[in-house]
Scaffold this motif. Sequence first.
Motif, short mmCIF file in Angstrom:
data_model
loop_
_atom_site.label_atom_id
_atom_site.label_comp_id
_atom_site.label_asym_id
_atom_site.label_seq_id
_atom_site.Cartn_x
_atom_site.Cartn_y
_atom_site.Cartn_z
N ALA A 461 0.84 -1.20 0.00
CA ALA A 461 0.00 0.00 0.00
C ALA A 461 0.87 1.25 0.00
N GLY A 462 1.97 1.23 0.77
CA GLY A 462 2.89 2.35 0.78
C GLY A 462 3.54 2.57 -0.58
N ALA A 463 3.88 1.48 -1.26
CA ALA A 463 4.48 1.60 -2.60
C ALA A 463 3.48 2.21 -3.57
N GLY A 464 2.21 1.81 -3.46
CA GLY A 464 1.19 2.39 -4.31
C GLY A 464 1.03 3.88 -4.08
N LEU A 465 1.08 4.27 -2.81
CA LEU A 465 0.99 5.69 -2.46
C LEU A 465 2.14 6.47 -3.11
N VAL A 466 3.36 5.94 -3.02
CA VAL A 466 4.51 6.62 -3.62
C VAL A 466 4.34 6.70 -5.13
N GLY A 467 3.77 5.65 -5.74
CA GLY A 467 3.54 5.67 -7.17
C GLY A 467 2.62 6.81 -7.58
N ILE A 468 1.58 7.08 -6.78
CA ILE A 468 0.66 8.18 -7.09
C ILE A 468 1.39 9.52 -6.99
N ILE A 469 2.15 9.72 -5.92
CA ILE A 469 2.86 10.99 -5.74
C ILE A 469 3.90 11.19 -6.84
N LYS A 470 4.52 10.11 -7.28
CA LYS A 470 5.47 10.21 -8.39
C LYS A 470 4.74 10.61 -9.66
N LYS A 471 3.54 10.09 -9.86
CA LYS A 471 2.73 10.47 -11.03
C LYS A 471 2.47 11.97 -11.04
N LEU A 472 2.30 12.56 -9.86
CA LEU A 472 2.02 13.99 -9.75
C LEU A 472 3.29 14.83 -9.81
#
Length: 541
Positions: A461-472
């Motif tokens: 879940a933490g990796a997914g969160l980082v993926g979203i912030i990287k997208k932004l």
Amino acid sequence: MGSLSLHGLRPMILVLLSMNIGLPLQVISRERKQKPRERKVVVVDNFTYRREMRKAVVVAAVTTAAIAVATAVLWRHWKQESERQRRKTRRILSKLARDCATPVSKLWVVADALLSDMNEAFTSQETTALNMLISYVSPLPTGDEEGLYYGLNLRGSNFLILRARLEGRDKSISEMHREEVSIPSNVMAGTSQELFNYIALELAKFISGHGMETNDSHDKQKALGFIVSYPVDQAAASSGAAIKWKSFSVTDTAGKALASDLNRALENHGVNLRVSQLVEDAVGHLAGGRYQNRNTVAAITLGMATAAAYVEPKQAPPENQSSSNKQWEMVINMDWGNFNSRHLPITEFDKCLDAESSNPGSRIFEKLISGMYLGEIVRRVLLKMAQEAALFGEEVPPKLRTPYILRSPDMAAMHQDTSEDHEVVNEKLIGIFGITDSTPLAREVVAEVCDIVAERGARLAGAGLVGIIKKLGRIENKKSAVTVEGGLYEHYRVFRNYMHSSVWEMLGNGLSDNIVIENSQGGSGAGAIFLAASQTEKLNS
């Protein structure tokens, strides 16, 4: 106790010998076969007495040695079998740990795989697994909104009506009232208009019971925040349901029609509230996060199910927005529970769970990180240990075979048990599985299995969160806040800590402060209140 004579001791010794060293039991005291006879005084000389005593001592020594040998054999066999079972248990546990491992390198691969799927889904003209939709195009709360607001959270076979007062960003929500209303089966199976008439009627009762503000002007219209939470069991998503459970985009005609139907029902029942649009609950949590923190750019639901929403950076206004409107924000709702990648750490237990589920091949990410499935994965691991390593004794506990009997709150309680002998684990094993004689070692293994499964889910879940912030594009030079809602995150302390630590490990000391993870405010359904606040300002602007 009196002393035993040689005649009395001999049969006992022979019985012991027959039991322990395999001698045939054919000894019967001759004296018992003979008829009673007159008591005679027998004079035994010292030599005979000493000879008989030596015989008795030898027999006793042989018997004792035989018993010792038999005991040693049994003890050695028991120790060997116990050691074999322990090694088997440890092998299963070690393989589980290896298969669930989430080192930082693996987390970055997962985050980048999610980012790649997000980019593809956002630009694709076709529906993808992530089903990324522009779900909300309006101003989000600023934190300056004040007043009394109403919200509605439709979720499966029931809905929540909420009422709360907002007093600004730096103050807590006050006067919160929340009422859960069950939807009758005949209404749920009817039309959407019948459902909304029922909702409007119950909302009118709720407002009458709690009262609108006395200074509310009748010519000032207030928004009703309306969020939808998808039913976990999918039963309410059947073809006969009043609402087809799907994600609604801002241009979705079905979503607009539903909002129109609800507004008509509200008007018919004299309720001075208006719905602008239907949105998923993750969008509501994002609105709540923005009210509390201007840097909030994403929201994640981590409960029985999981979802995510984020604010897409401004580029050009959508078709239905004027280019002069500087306040619009575009919120993307993402079905990240349906994310799948060959890089995900999937075990044999996950594969079996997926194959036996109602939606095999779908929602793989959700099956790894959400509260609906974590306890079930643990149960499947314990069942294998019970079958192959006799973790709970020679017989497999029958209830251990029952799917989904272990809920995530019970798993969390066992995982977070800090007592010396794992007393909470013991209580849960007794209450849930009927295992009344678990050993301290078995209870320790149960806690370890919970730890491995929870750590994997939280770190993914933490990796997914980082993926979203990287997208932004906000990892390196911008502060970002992410709101997380759901009982799994809120009540499972170790899960929450693992999630936070995964983000810190991925970003390191230099960048980890750029992401702040915050718990949502107000509890279940509260996002509707914050949406109502921002939409009311828009309605009367």
